[in-house]
Design a protein around this motif. Structure first.
Motif, PDB file in Angstrom:
ATOM      1  N   SER B 256     -19.643 -28.257  17.632  1.00  0.00           N
ATOM      2  CA  SER B 256     -18.377 -27.354  17.437  1.00  0.00           C
ATOM      3  C   SER B 256     -18.916 -26.003  16.785  1.00  0.00           C
ATOM      4  O   SER B 256     -18.144 -24.988  17.212  1.00  0.00           O
ATOM      5  N   VAL B 257     -20.160 -25.997  15.941  1.00  0.00           N
ATOM      6  CA  VAL B 257     -20.769 -24.855  15.767  1.00  0.00           C
ATOM      7  C   VAL B 257     -20.951 -23.932  16.890  1.00  0.00           C
ATOM      8  O   VAL B 257     -20.808 -22.648  16.990  1.00  0.00           O
ATOM      9  N   LEU B 259     -20.314 -24.014  19.952  1.00  0.00           N
ATOM     10  CA  LEU B 259     -18.993 -23.316  20.850  1.00  0.00           C
ATOM     11  C   LEU B 259     -18.487 -22.287  19.799  1.00  0.00           C
ATOM     12  O   LEU B 259     -18.232 -21.150  20.610  1.00  0.00           O
ATOM     13  N   LEU B 260     -18.172 -22.196  18.580  1.00  0.00           N
ATOM     14  CA  LEU B 260     -18.011 -20.945  17.922  1.00  0.00           C
ATOM     15  C   LEU B 260     -18.722 -19.870  18.217  1.00  0.00           C
ATOM     16  O   LEU B 260     -18.344 -18.783  18.116  1.00  0.00           O
TER      17      LEU B 260
END
Lengths: 152, 537
Positions: B256-257, B259-260
């Motif tokens: 998730s990190v 991707l951001l």
């Protein structure tokens, strides 16, 4: 500078972000809604083109397309740049839009009568309900229905 | 100021559920009718239908007070969001858009017709209030649903509001600056550290091409407003970096990190390509926020240069930096008030030291100002370090100019200028390796395209290298330069020039140092770098 210890709040943020990762935005969320051709993302094989050819969004490119393709773009991609370009290309190919019938017309031969208000003769038109080009003899094209906005 | 307070009132009222009896039913009925009606209309606005709708709202008493109309908007937002939760589980995203878009159209029409043609205050206030209200609903929804929170309805509402506000047919052009400002403020309220569940949507919204081009194009009413909106956009970016930085620093790279972060890199690439002047202007503020280990992200910012400029190839043999046009020109003034980061006592002492070169104790006290915590890894106030370097450097450049000198090795150690060099040399010698690393980084952050700062700080760095009394200092200077060059492109011009000078100029005896030969792979790397730079000589 090395690692630090994440605060309780930062760990919480990470957990919530993890949740958001499962609900990622779709590309269609940030564009006008498409009634006929919604985006449906699928994994295509890598040997298949993943992006359209360069220049596909130029007028020159569209002028090389089949008229049916342009009609398709015009009727099924409402309110997009593609529709705008398709209309421009059709005009360049001497099609004219009839605002009452909402159909494109092209002179089949020189009109028999031309006045200030209308012209009359044989036309080819594209019927979107039957999805086919037809011929119409003795048709009167009133100029008040001629779409004459400058698209350039 | 009133616009902003309207927005915050909106945020607050999103939690006020004490509606008068029957209002919820009335509002939902009206909204339902409007949505039905809207989907049957052609794309173009149907003024008559809208007027009828307004009459109906009026007869239901919804326009009686501001409070009523706010409640109406809140109920509509909640209703749309709730319906979307249900529709999404049925995978009917298009149906969600239909409702949300209809609601947005209603908002835009109400804004457009509020107040009279010449007085825009009503429009601006109403717009702010509605944005605040939606933001408030978002925050409340995220708090109560936690992991189940669905960002889409809010994402769509904000996007369509921006999109519609920019359509020429909606006539909001005269207030477009205020509209953008309202979006900047609302994006601040729902920034990732406040609404992590909305982070991906937030990034998409702030990097959307419509928003980006409106915020960063210089075609705004006055240049002054352009710069203002540049600063606002830089602040938005720092909010994103602030959210990411603890995870990036810890290399806590969950999917998730990652991707951001990838999205962030992509946004910065777009900025570098399309709006390099913006990055040139905001580099200080951005570098202040980017964590030290994010080399590539920082390089993206530092590689930006004005489009009108042609950079000489750093590998040109015998490149004479002094002779390059623009090398004396100052970069744009830093709009970010960085001197606020310097405590007033330190600032006073610093000013008087620069003036009088006394007391000597000032130099030995410097370190204690910068060190704020005993904890390894977070000992120093990085923002203060950056500010101090910039402040001293700016005055150092002025001092040289007043004597019509340019930065060269002899000029820097010259009596006129040694005050500034003393400060830098004291810092590099007194600080421990953590502090020194931050200090050298603060200098390296100024090595960009040809301008007076690049020239000055490049010479300072080389000066610190040649005057160093321990090899540890030289090793650290080399490290900072090297770690910014071994990552993938882009590399800032000034950084390359400084590094090439270091390894090429025999004066620095670079190749005699032990750290160059400490490990075979490092030695090999230096040799290949050296070959690249020297072979053309």
């Amino acid at each position: 500078l090395g690692k630090t210890v994440l605060t309780k709040e930062q760990n919480q943020h990470l957990a919530i972000l993890e949740g958001a990762y499962k609900k990622l935005p779709h590309p269609s969320d940030t564009e006008r809604s498409r009634n006929y051709l919604p985006r449906i993302a699928v994994n295509t094989p890598a040997h298949y083109p993943q992006v359209p050819p360069v220049g596909h969004d130029s007028l020159d490119f569209l002028c090389k397309l089949n008229c049916d393709t342009l009609f398709f773009m015009f009727y099924y991609m409402e309110g997009t740049k593609a529709q705008f370009l398709a209309a421009q290309a059709l005009k360049k190919l001497s099609w004219r839009f009839h605002t009452r019938y909402m159909m494109w017309f092209q002179r089949y031969e020189e009109p028999k009568v031309i006045t200030d208000e209308y012209e009359m003769g044989t036309y080819v038109y594209f019927d979107y309900s039957k999805w086919a080009q037809n011929r119409k003899d003795g048709f009167t094209f009133e100029y008040k229905y001629l779409e004459d906005k400058d698209l350039s | 100021a009133t616009a902003l307070s309207m927005m915050y009132t909106g945020v607050q009222q999103a939690r006020d559920f004490e509606d008068p009896e029957g209002l919820k039913e009335k509002s939902e009925q009206l909204l339902h009718e409007w949505i039905q009606h809207h989907s049957s209309l052609p794309l173009k606005e149907n003024t008559k239908a809208f007027q009828q709708f307004v009459l109906q709202m009026n007869s239901q008493g919804l326009f009686k007070t501001d409070d009523m109309i706010t409640r109406f908007f809140r109920i509509c937002t909640e209703n749309c969001v709730e319906t979307c939760y249900i529709l999404i589980t049925k995978n009917q995203r298009q149906a969600c858009y239909q409702r949300l878009d209809a609601f947005v159209k209603l908002i835009i029409l109400l804004v457009k017709h509020s107040g009279d043609q010449t007085n825009h205050v009503n429009k601006i206030n109403l717009f702010n209030k509605v944005l605040g209200l939606i933001a408030g609903c978002l925050l409340y929804d995220q708090e109560s649903k936690l992991g189940q929170f669905e960002p889409m309805p809010f994402h769509r509402l904000f996007f369509m509001l921006l999109f519609e506000a920019n359509l020429p047919e909606n006539n909001l052009e005269p207030i477009i600056y205020h509209v953008l400002q309202a979006f900047v403020n609302v994006y601040h309220i729902i920034r990732p550290t406040k609404a992590p569940g909305f982070a991906y949507s937030w990034l998409e919204l702030v990097s959307h091409r419509v928003f980006l081009s409106k915020m960063l194009q210089v075609s705004q009413p006055t240049p002054d407003q352009s710069f203002k909106s540049w600063n606002m956009y830089a602040t938005i970016l720092t909010q994103l970096i602030k959210f990411l930085s603890p995870f990036l620093r810890n290399i806590e790279l969950t999917q998730s990190v990652m991707l951001l972060y990838k999205g962030t890199l992509r946004l910065f690439l777009v900025l570098l390509h399309d709006f390099p002047e913006f990055l040139c202007n905001s580099h200080y503020q951005l570098c202040d926020a980017i964590p030290s280990n994010c080399i590539q992200l920082r390089n993206l910012v530092l590689s930006a240069f004005p489009r009108s400029m042609k950079l000489p190839d750093p590998l040109t043999p015998n490149l004479k930096v002094d002779m390059i046009a623009d090398i004396d020109a100052n970069p744009p003034k830093i709009a970010y008030p960085y001197t606020y980061n310097i405590p007033s006592k330190l600032k006073n002492d610093l000013d008087s030291y620069i003036k009088t070169r006394a007391p000597i104790s000032f130099l030995s006290d410097l370190r204690s100002y910068l060190q704020t915590s005993p904890e390894i890894g977070s000992r120093y106030n990085i923002q203060l370090m950056n500010a101090l370097v910039m402040y001293v450097g700016t005055y150092g450049i002025q001092a040289l100019r007043s004597k019509s000198l340019t930065p060269t090795h002899t000029n820097l150690t010259h009596a006129v200028h040694s005050t500034y060099i003393d400060i830098f040399q004291t810092l590099v010698a007194d600080l421990d390796s953590e502090g020194r690393y931050l200090f050298i980084n603060a200098i390296a952050n100024q090595l960009r395209y040809p301008n007076s700062h690049t020239h000055y700080f490049g010479c300072v760095l080389l000066n610190l290298f040649s005057e160093a009394n321990t090899e540890a200092i030289q090793e650290q200077i080399t490290r900072v330069l090297l770690e910014r060059l071994i990552v993938n492109r882009p590399h800032p011009w000034g950084l390359l020039v400084t590094f090439i000078e270091l390894i090429k100029n025999p004066q620095f005896k670079f190749w005699n140092h032990q750290f160059v030969h400490c490990a075979p792979e490092i030695e090999k790397m230096f040799l290949s770098l050296g070959k690249n730079c020297v072979k053309t000589n």
